[in-house]
Design a protein around this motif. Structure first.
Motif, PDB file in Angstrom:
ATOM      1  N   LYS A 165      29.474  18.826  16.778  1.00  0.00           N
ATOM      2  CA  LYS A 165      30.272  19.162  17.959  1.00  0.00           C
ATOM      3  C   LYS A 165      30.219  18.097  19.057  1.00  0.00           C
ATOM      4  O   LYS A 165      31.135  18.032  19.888  1.00  0.00           O
ATOM      5  CB  LYS A 165      29.853  20.522  18.523  1.00  0.00           C
ATOM      6  N   ASN A 166      29.167  17.282  19.097  1.00  0.00           N
ATOM      7  CA  ASN A 166      29.091  16.246  20.138  1.00  0.00           C
ATOM      8  C   ASN A 166      29.634  14.893  19.658  1.00  0.00           C
ATOM      9  O   ASN A 166      29.394  13.863  20.273  1.00  0.00           O
ATOM     10  CB  ASN A 166      27.659  16.077  20.645  1.00  0.00           C
ATOM     11  N   VAL A 167      30.399  14.902  18.548  1.00  0.00           N
ATOM     12  CA  VAL A 167      30.978  13.675  17.993  1.00  0.00           C
ATOM     13  C   VAL A 167      32.503  13.754  18.049  1.00  0.00           C
ATOM     14  O   VAL A 167      33.099  14.749  17.641  1.00  0.00           O
ATOM     15  CB  VAL A 167      30.523  13.444  16.537  1.00  0.00           C
ATOM     16  N   LYS A 168      33.117  12.719  18.573  1.00  0.00           N
ATOM     17  CA  LYS A 168      34.579  12.624  18.636  1.00  0.00           C
ATOM     18  C   LYS A 168      35.007  11.363  17.886  1.00  0.00           C
ATOM     19  O   LYS A 168      34.338  10.333  17.972  1.00  0.00           O
ATOM     20  CB  LYS A 168      35.039  12.541  20.099  1.00  0.00           C
ATOM     21  N   ASN A 213      22.450  11.904  11.966  1.00  0.00           N
ATOM     22  CA  ASN A 213      21.268  11.426  12.694  1.00  0.00           C
ATOM     23  C   ASN A 213      21.615  11.065  14.137  1.00  0.00           C
ATOM     24  O   ASN A 213      20.854  11.392  15.061  1.00  0.00           O
ATOM     25  CB  ASN A 213      20.663  10.208  11.982  1.00  0.00           C
ATOM     26  N   LEU A 214      22.743  10.395  14.327  1.00  0.00           N
ATOM     27  CA  LEU A 214      23.173  10.056  15.687  1.00  0.00           C
ATOM     28  C   LEU A 214      23.363  11.313  16.529  1.00  0.00           C
ATOM     29  O   LEU A 214      22.886  11.397  17.671  1.00  0.00           O
ATOM     30  CB  LEU A 214      24.489   9.280  15.658  1.00  0.00           C
ATOM     31  N   ALA A 215      24.083  12.277  15.961  1.00  0.00           N
ATOM     32  CA  ALA A 215      24.380  13.508  16.689  1.00  0.00           C
ATOM     33  C   ALA A 215      23.104  14.269  17.043  1.00  0.00           C
ATOM     34  O   ALA A 215      22.995  14.862  18.124  1.00  0.00           O
ATOM     35  CB  ALA A 215      25.311  14.387  15.863  1.00  0.00           C
ATOM     36  N   SER A 216      22.136  14.240  16.144  1.00  0.00           N
ATOM     37  CA  SER A 216      20.871  14.953  16.366  1.00  0.00           C
ATOM     38  C   SER A 216      19.991  14.245  17.390  1.00  0.00           C
ATOM     39  O   SER A 216      19.398  14.886  18.268  1.00  0.00           O
ATOM     40  CB  SER A 216      20.128  15.086  15.035  1.00  0.00           C
ATOM     41  N   MET A 217      19.910  12.929  17.307  1.00  0.00           N
ATOM     42  CA  MET A 217      19.022  12.172  18.187  1.00  0.00           C
ATOM     43  C   MET A 217      19.553  12.080  19.626  1.00  0.00           C
ATOM     44  O   MET A 217      18.778  12.003  20.578  1.00  0.00           O
ATOM     45  CB  MET A 217      18.824  10.757  17.638  1.00  0.00           C
ATOM     46  N   TYR A 218      20.887  12.088  19.764  1.00  0.00           N
ATOM     47  CA  TYR A 218      21.476  11.873  21.085  1.00  0.00           C
ATOM     48  C   TYR A 218      22.354  13.056  21.479  1.00  0.00           C
ATOM     49  O   TYR A 218      23.534  12.914  21.811  1.00  0.00           O
ATOM     50  CB  TYR A 218      22.268  10.568  21.090  1.00  0.00           C
ATOM     51  N   GLN A 219      21.743  14.225  21.453  1.00  0.00           N
ATOM     52  CA  GLN A 219      22.475  15.475  21.689  1.00  0.00           C
ATOM     53  C   GLN A 219      23.024  15.589  23.106  1.00  0.00           C
ATOM     54  O   GLN A 219      23.994  16.311  23.346  1.00  0.00           O
ATOM     55  CB  GLN A 219      21.566  16.665  21.399  1.00  0.00           C
ATOM     56  N   VAL A 241      27.316   7.034   5.381  1.00  0.00           N
ATOM     57  CA  VAL A 241      27.930   7.304   6.686  1.00  0.00           C
ATOM     58  C   VAL A 241      27.637   8.716   7.177  1.00  0.00           C
ATOM     59  O   VAL A 241      27.306   8.911   8.357  1.00  0.00           O
ATOM     60  CB  VAL A 241      29.455   7.062   6.627  1.00  0.00           C
ATOM     61  N   GLN A 242      27.759   9.710   6.330  1.00  0.00           N
ATOM     62  CA  GLN A 242      27.538  11.088   6.767  1.00  0.00           C
ATOM     63  C   GLN A 242      26.128  11.292   7.320  1.00  0.00           C
ATOM     64  O   GLN A 242      25.938  11.887   8.392  1.00  0.00           O
ATOM     65  CB  GLN A 242      27.788  12.065   5.615  1.00  0.00           C
ATOM     66  N   GLU A 243      25.162  10.759   6.612  1.00  0.00           N
ATOM     67  CA  GLU A 243      23.782  10.864   7.080  1.00  0.00           C
ATOM     68  C   GLU A 243      23.606  10.144   8.414  1.00  0.00           C
ATOM     69  O   GLU A 243      22.906  10.638   9.310  1.00  0.00           O
ATOM     70  CB  GLU A 243      22.825  10.272   6.037  1.00  0.00           C
ATOM     71  N   ARG A 276      17.913   0.487  15.111  1.00  0.00           N
ATOM     72  CA  ARG A 276      17.805   1.860  15.605  1.00  0.00           C
ATOM     73  C   ARG A 276      16.765   1.973  16.714  1.00  0.00           C
ATOM     74  O   ARG A 276      16.959   2.707  17.691  1.00  0.00           O
ATOM     75  CB  ARG A 276      17.454   2.806  14.455  1.00  0.00           C
ATOM     76  N   ALA A 277      15.657   1.263  16.568  1.00  0.00           N
ATOM     77  CA  ALA A 277      14.597   1.331  17.577  1.00  0.00           C
ATOM     78  C   ALA A 277      15.100   0.810  18.922  1.00  0.00           C
ATOM     79  O   ALA A 277      14.780   1.370  19.976  1.00  0.00           O
ATOM     80  CB  ALA A 277      13.381   0.528  17.114  1.00  0.00           C
ATOM     81  N   ASP A 278      15.908  -0.267  18.897  1.00  0.00           N
ATOM     82  CA  ASP A 278      16.451  -0.823  20.132  1.00  0.00           C
ATOM     83  C   ASP A 278      17.440   0.148  20.770  1.00  0.00           C
ATOM     84  O   ASP A 278      17.458   0.319  21.997  1.00  0.00           O
ATOM     85  CB  ASP A 278      17.155  -2.149  19.853  1.00  0.00           C
ATOM     86  N   LEU A 279      18.260   0.762  19.941  1.00  0.00           N
ATOM     87  CA  LEU A 279      19.230   1.732  20.450  1.00  0.00           C
ATOM     88  C   LEU A 279      18.513   2.893  21.134  1.00  0.00           C
ATOM     89  O   LEU A 279      18.888   3.314  22.237  1.00  0.00           O
ATOM     90  CB  LEU A 279      20.098   2.251  19.300  1.00  0.00           C
ATOM     91  N   GLU A 280      17.478   3.394  20.496  1.00  0.00           N
ATOM     92  CA  GLU A 280      16.723   4.520  21.051  1.00  0.00           C
ATOM     93  C   GLU A 280      16.055   4.135  22.376  1.00  0.00           C
ATOM     94  O   GLU A 280      16.065   4.911  23.345  1.00  0.00           O
ATOM     95  CB  GLU A 280      15.664   4.979  20.047  1.00  0.00           C
TER      96      GLU A 280
END
Length: 300
Positions: free
Chosen positions: A275-278, A249-255, A243-245, A215-219
């Motif tokens: 809303k930002n997830v497809k 987290n992805l949607a929140s961190m990378y809005q 998975v849901q969590e 996660r740190a590398d992705l960020e």
């Protein structure tokens, strides 16, 4: 490597021939010689599986079983090689790849793929032959019908083909920016690599982080490149319970980016998507999605 054993149901799944028909062939033509366990349970080995896969391919292409039964192993194999070199039926090619996997024969596998790439192109070979084949062996691996060594053998060969194809696409600037990665612990990379190929083919920039991205590398990479899109495929990790969590987290961190998700842990599951997830059911949808995205950009 441990010797693989198969039930008649395994042979049915791998060859597409009904168990009832296999038993008839066994009794009438002595095509198969089942072994028995200490508890008297019938089973088949790799040689039986290779034989029945070859017999099935010949039979599907008009060879009478009575004629096949009179051939020796070498003659059957020779006829199969001739057949797979001249036919372009997708099912036949998938069958040929399955035989190559069971025999762990790299040259034959490579020849089947290379012949199809030459005749119908890399993209169509992936969509119509390799992906159905990979889906088939994924199910068989999960049920224990094939062993992990066979699955790894094939996955690595396909991975090599994809990497070469991706390297052949030169980014010329412009387009959108896509960051592709797999979650920590996720190693199933074929779908993500093919997505990278399709995205680069359309002239967009791909930042590829690959398997098991911390996660740190992705960020860190996200902050450096500020991509328009993030894409990942979740097959085994994180687990169904997590998975849901992970999605939230992805949607929140990378809005500021649109997040594209696919994989067994995503498709058909009872999940909520911000809303930002497809989501994409099949990897071929990435091509349609990019084309749609380009049309919208042209209209603006």
């Amino acid at each position: 490597m441990n010797v693989s054993t198969y039930s008649i149901k395994d042979l049915e799944q791998l060859s597409g021939i009904k168990a009832h028909t296999l038993r008839i062939w066994e009794q009438r033509y002595s095509l198969l010689s089942p072994k028995r366990t200490d508890t008297n349970i019938r089973y088949y080995d790799d040689d039986d599986l290779k034989l029945i896969l070859n017999v099935a391919l010949l039979n599907d292409n008009g060879y009478k079983i009575s004629k096949i039964a009179k051939m020796d192993i070498a003659e059957i194999r020779e006829e199969v090689v001739k057949l797979t070199e001249r036919t372009l039926t997708h099912d036949d090619q998938i069958h040929a790849l399955t035989i190559s996997m069971i025999e762990m024969e790299e040259e034959r596998f490579d020849k089947v793929l290379s012949t199809n790439i030459l005749k119908i192109g890399f993209e169509q070979t992936m969509l119509n032959i390799v992906y159905p084949f990979m889906s088939k062996i994924g199910v068989l691996w999960q049920t224990g019908a094939i062993n992990p060594a066979q699955e790894h053998f094939i996955s690595n060969l396909v991975r090599q083909k994809l990497i070469v194809a991706i390297d052949g696409q030169v980014y010329k600037g412009g387009g959108k920016k896509f960051l592709l990665f797999l979650p920590e612990g996720e190693l199933h990379e074929i779908s993500l690599l093919f997505a990278a190929y399709l995205i680069k083919l359309k002239g967009h920039k791909v930042i590829y982080l690959g398997q098991s991205t911390p996660r740190a590398d992705l960020e860190l990479v996200y902050k450096m490149h500020k991509p328009d899109y993030l894409m990942t495929v979740i097959t085994t990790a994180p687990s169904a319970e997590q998975v849901q969590e992970y999605i939230d987290n992805l949607a929140s961190m990378y809005q500021e980016s649109e997040i594209i998700l696919s994989g067994y842990q995503i498709i058909g599951q009872d999940l909520r998507f911000p809303k930002n997830v497809k989501t994409m059911n099949y990897i071929r949808e990435i091509k349609e999605y990019i084309e749609e995205m380009e049309l919208i950009s042209q209209e603006k």
